[in-house]
Each structure stands twice: as C-alpha cells, then as structure tokens.
Design an enzyme around this catalytic site. Sequence first.
Site, PDB file in Angstrom:
ATOM      1  N   HIS A  31      -5.380   6.807   8.049  1.00  0.00           N
ATOM      2  CA  HIS A  31      -4.574   5.386   6.627  1.00  0.00           C
ATOM      3  C   HIS A  31      -3.048   5.705   6.859  1.00  0.00           C
ATOM      4  O   HIS A  31      -2.940   6.665   7.262  1.00  0.00           O
ATOM      5  CB  HIS A  31      -4.969   6.081   5.342  1.00  0.00           C
ATOM      6  CG  HIS A  31      -5.761   5.732   4.419  1.00  0.00           C
ATOM      7  ND1 HIS A  31      -6.343   5.556   3.464  1.00  0.00           N
ATOM      8  CD2 HIS A  31      -6.895   6.706   5.430  1.00  0.00           C
ATOM      9  CE1 HIS A  31      -7.729   5.524   3.811  1.00  0.00           C
ATOM     10  NE2 HIS A  31      -7.996   5.979   4.512  1.00  0.00           N
TER      11      HIS A  31
ATOM     12  N   ASP B 281       1.019  -1.284  -0.130  1.00  0.00           N
ATOM     13  CA  ASP B 281       0.298   0.069   0.308  1.00  0.00           C
ATOM     14  C   ASP B 281       0.563   1.024  -0.116  1.00  0.00           C
ATOM     15  O   ASP B 281       2.050   1.499   0.370  1.00  0.00           O
ATOM     16  CB  ASP B 281      -1.120  -0.418   1.510  1.00  0.00           C
ATOM     17  CG  ASP B 281      -2.182   1.167   1.176  1.00  0.00           C
ATOM     18  OD1 ASP B 281      -3.023   1.360   0.511  1.00  0.00           O
ATOM     19  OD2 ASP B 281      -2.247   1.833   1.470  1.00  0.00           O
TER      20      ASP B 281
ATOM     21  N   ASP C  38      -2.092  -0.306   6.804  1.00  0.00           N
ATOM     22  CA  ASP C  38      -3.440  -0.670   5.327  1.00  0.00           C
ATOM     23  C   ASP C  38      -2.606  -2.027   4.527  1.00  0.00           C
ATOM     24  O   ASP C  38      -3.821  -2.618   4.354  1.00  0.00           O
ATOM     25  CB  ASP C  38      -3.392   0.405   4.625  1.00  0.00           C
ATOM     26  CG  ASP C  38      -4.131   1.373   5.209  1.00  0.00           C
ATOM     27  OD1 ASP C  38      -4.835   1.517   5.559  1.00  0.00           O
ATOM     28  OD2 ASP C  38      -4.776   2.453   4.460  1.00  0.00           O
TER      29      ASP C  38
ATOM     30  N   HIS D 260      -3.309  10.804   5.742  1.00  0.00           N
ATOM     31  CA  HIS D 260      -2.772  10.088   6.462  1.00  0.00           C
ATOM     32  C   HIS D 260      -1.733  10.489   7.549  1.00  0.00           C
ATOM     33  O   HIS D 260      -1.541  10.162   8.345  1.00  0.00           O
ATOM     34  CB  HIS D 260      -1.667   9.585   5.452  1.00  0.00           C
ATOM     35  CG  HIS D 260      -1.148  10.734   4.882  1.00  0.00           C
ATOM     36  ND1 HIS D 260      -0.752  11.747   4.368  1.00  0.00           N
ATOM     37  CD2 HIS D 260      -1.101  10.813   3.410  1.00  0.00           C
ATOM     38  CE1 HIS D 260      -0.517  12.681   3.570  1.00  0.00           C
ATOM     39  NE2 HIS D 260      -0.415  11.717   2.939  1.00  0.00           N
TER      40      HIS D 260
ATOM     41  N   GLU E  67       1.024   5.544   0.385  1.00  0.00           N
ATOM     42  CA  GLU E  67       0.736   7.113   0.667  1.00  0.00           C
ATOM     43  C   GLU E  67       1.406   8.128  -0.092  1.00  0.00           C
ATOM     44  O   GLU E  67       1.883   8.001  -0.170  1.00  0.00           O
ATOM     45  CB  GLU E  67       0.876   7.514   2.329  1.00  0.00           C
ATOM     46  CG  GLU E  67      -0.263   6.260   2.894  1.00  0.00           C
ATOM     47  CD  GLU E  67      -1.903   6.608   2.838  1.00  0.00           C
ATOM     48  OE1 GLU E  67      -2.385   7.555   2.420  1.00  0.00           O
ATOM     49  OE2 GLU E  67      -2.001   5.161   3.804  1.00  0.00           O
TER      50      GLU E  67
END
Length: 233
Positions: free
Chosen positions: A150, A7, A155, A57, A9
Amino acid sequence: MREIIFDTETTGFDPKTGDRLVEIGCIELVDRRETGQTFHAYFNPERDMPAAAEAVHGLSIQFLSDKPLFAERIDELMAFLGDAPLIAHNAVFDFGFVNAELARAGRPALDMARMCCTVQMARKLHPGAKHSLDALCTRYGIDRSHRVKHGALLDAELLAHLYIEMTGGRQIGLGLASSAAGSAAASPSSPMAARGHDRPFREPRPHMASAADLARHAAFVAGLNQPLWLDTV
C-alpha cells in the site's frame, strides 16, 4: 468540476487510541479527468510503528523519523484540497485520521458533507461483491501489477481510475453531455440539431451503387478464376 481523490497510510486503525497519520496522497480531477496536479507527503508520527502496520505499507519509523510533522504541512495540504469534494475508499477512515491530525494542530475539521466514499458507491453498484480496492480494480480492468505494498499516492492514483470508471468512464470528461445539450437546444429541422457546434455542416452524400458501379462489379466477378465460393455450390 474540481474533485480530489485521496488516500492515507497510518500506524493503525483508530486515532482515538493514539494511532497517527504517516502518509497522504492526493490527485486532482477536473471534470472527471486527471490534471496531473498532486499532493504527497510523509509525516513523522512521533511514536513507534507497529509491525502489522509496517507490513501493510512498508513505512518504518527509521524512514519517517526525519520527515516533517503533519502540522508543518497543513497549509500546503489545505491549499491543495481547497473546497473541492473529497473522494476516498472507506472515506470515514481517512477523514477520521485527517481530522484527528487537524484537531491536534488546533485547526478546523474537514466538513463531512464534502466526503464521497467509493466503498459505499461500490456497494450500491455491486451488492454482494467484494469491495476492496484490489477487487474493484480487477472488476474494472485497472492494472495494479505495480502495487506491491500500500502507498497513499499509488492507491490514490488507482482510486482515481476506479472512480472515473464507476461514474461513467472517461467519456464523462469529453464534453458529450454539453454537445448533446447544445443539439437539443437547436431546432430539430436545422443542421445544428444533427451536429456539434464546432463541426462544419456537410450535405448528405449519395452512397448507393450506381448502374455503372454495378456493371463494373459484375465484370470484375466474371473475370475471376475459380472463385472460392463456387466450391460450395
């Protein structure tokens, strides 16, 4: 089989308009089981952090300002990814940002043929339902109570659990398929056909009550003082 759940960001939605990758988290699976091996890194995006992105985030430019550039950790990341299939939620987004950073550093892009998207999987499994990570975790009973904002590694961990459940659950990694294959290969009349290769064969044991067992049971029942079931007679 080795697979990587990952994942990212970012500072926004589109690397083509200047948005950058600021965090990546990767989880290694082997035969659908987590190995405990991970890769996690924050990156200095060399630009500002929009308030809308930071609200998602929680990564401020002050926090990221002393982090390495993506180019400084490419070799570590590529070594961890290897040639494994890469699973992400809305994978086109994550692949787009990683490939944009690779291109910026003059490196080859990740092959899109390696991509597996859990959003697309969810749409096939649950048409018409919500397909966000939160919604799917709720559907599959995956605890996400510790997820306040997040985070790429957090995640990725949730997605690893989700991916395992969406592809058959944890029994996938317990060797059931190989045991079944071994049993099928054995002769139907042989003891091996009814057991796994690593289990000793035991002769069937009688399980019906003998005449003596029945007599002892009748004597025991006869000696009970006002059994409850007689109240209903």
